[in-house]
Write a protein that holds these residues in place. Sequence first.
Motif, mmCIF file in Angstrom:
data_model
loop_
_atom_site.group_PDB
_atom_site.id
_atom_site.type_symbol
_atom_site.label_atom_id
_atom_site.label_comp_id
_atom_site.label_asym_id
_atom_site.label_seq_id
_atom_site.Cartn_x
_atom_site.Cartn_y
_atom_site.Cartn_z
ATOM 1 N N UNK A 103 0.862 -1.189 0.000
ATOM 2 C CA UNK A 103 0.000 0.000 0.000
ATOM 3 C C UNK A 103 0.890 1.229 0.000
ATOM 4 N N UNK A 104 0.656 2.103 -0.969
ATOM 5 C CA UNK A 104 1.439 3.347 -1.045
ATOM 6 C C UNK A 104 0.824 4.368 -0.105
ATOM 7 N N UNK A 105 1.579 4.868 0.871
ATOM 8 C CA UNK A 105 1.012 5.838 1.829
ATOM 9 C C UNK A 105 0.794 7.187 1.161
ATOM 10 N N UNK A 106 -0.177 7.936 1.682
ATOM 11 C CA UNK A 106 -0.469 9.276 1.171
ATOM 12 C C UNK A 106 0.599 10.245 1.657
ATOM 13 N N UNK A 107 1.048 11.083 0.745
ATOM 14 C CA UNK A 107 2.073 12.072 1.088
ATOM 15 C C UNK A 107 1.420 13.279 1.737
ATOM 16 N N UNK A 108 1.873 13.633 2.902
ATOM 17 C CA UNK A 108 1.338 14.797 3.613
ATOM 18 C C UNK A 108 2.227 16.013 3.360
ATOM 19 N N UNK A 109 1.542 17.134 3.197
ATOM 20 C CA UNK A 109 2.284 18.385 3.019
ATOM 21 C C UNK A 109 2.851 18.827 4.360
ATOM 22 N N UNK A 110 4.094 19.194 4.335
ATOM 23 C CA UNK A 110 4.760 19.635 5.557
ATOM 24 C C UNK A 110 4.316 21.051 5.899
ATOM 25 N N UNK A 111 3.763 21.201 7.086
ATOM 26 C CA UNK A 111 3.349 22.517 7.551
ATOM 27 C C UNK A 111 4.438 23.116 8.418
ATOM 28 N N UNK A 112 4.612 24.404 8.271
ATOM 29 C CA UNK A 112 5.600 25.085 9.088
ATOM 30 C C UNK A 112 5.109 25.183 10.526
ATOM 31 N N UNK A 113 5.957 24.770 11.434
ATOM 32 C CA UNK A 113 5.603 24.863 12.843
ATOM 33 C C UNK A 113 5.893 26.263 13.350
ATOM 34 N N UNK A 114 4.995 26.749 14.188
ATOM 35 C CA UNK A 114 5.151 28.091 14.747
ATOM 36 C C UNK A 114 6.026 28.050 15.991
ATOM 37 N N UNK A 115 6.728 29.153 16.222
ATOM 38 C CA UNK A 115 7.573 29.291 17.406
ATOM 39 C C UNK A 115 7.158 30.499 18.215
#
Length: 278
Positions: A103-115
């Motif tokens: 099963x090919x996993x779905x690619x998630x978009x990387x979200x910028x984490x806030x600081x």
Amino acid sequence: DRASDSETEQTTHDEDDQDVNSADQSEEDQATDEDEDEDVEQDSDELENVEESDGEQQKSDEDNNEENEEQSDQDDSGNEDDNIEKQTPSRKQPIIRGKVQRVTPLLKKKKRKAGVIYICSIPKHMNVTILRSLLEPFGEIGRMYLQPSQKDGKVRMKTAQGKRAMLQYTEGWVEFLDKRVAKQVVPLLNMHPITNKKKSVFRDILWSMKYLSGFKWVHLNERLTYERAVAKEKMREQIQQIRKEVSYHETKVHHKEMAIKNAAREKKEAKAKKNEIK
């Protein structure tokens, strides 16, 4: 007699010829009238045929346009369906025995984490707009919160004269949308003057800030809600304490009044006894 007979025959022939000519002329006139009527009828029929042909052509053009639009819509829908079918894999895949399906996993978009940056001390005359204008050149800023100074658990909104008081803040939190920017801003600005302008109020004041690792804005909201709940509980306790003190003073006053009344009554009774004895 022969001459007279010949003249009468000529006259009769002439009259017959005239009658024939007049009949021919009348027939010709009737024919011309009929021809004219037929021409008028033909012209009217031709006009009606032309109008009908124009209407049929317009209808045919409209039908053709509608058919072309339907075909174009069908083509577009067919193309979209083809694209969707190309993009989405078919659900029913053939099951091959002896092989494990991966099963090919779905690619998630990387979200910028806030600081989040914590500012320990905020100088006088500083507010949210000024702080945002000072920190925005370094990176995109999200939310900000400045803690107002309180006196006896209340924020001072008005002066003693009844005018609007200037709010002063003790500490603050600034959220940068990018975590890396927040990490880089702290060593750049910490223990450095806020501005280098000569006429600025913040010229001789230094930044005092710290990067909060693993800290999120939700934690600040939880802390603020906790502080508000604690403040409400303190207020309730203070109100209950004040009520107890008031009730205690009221009971004391009541007892004192009752004691005074009893003493006065006893004095009256003692005087009455003395008078009776005398």
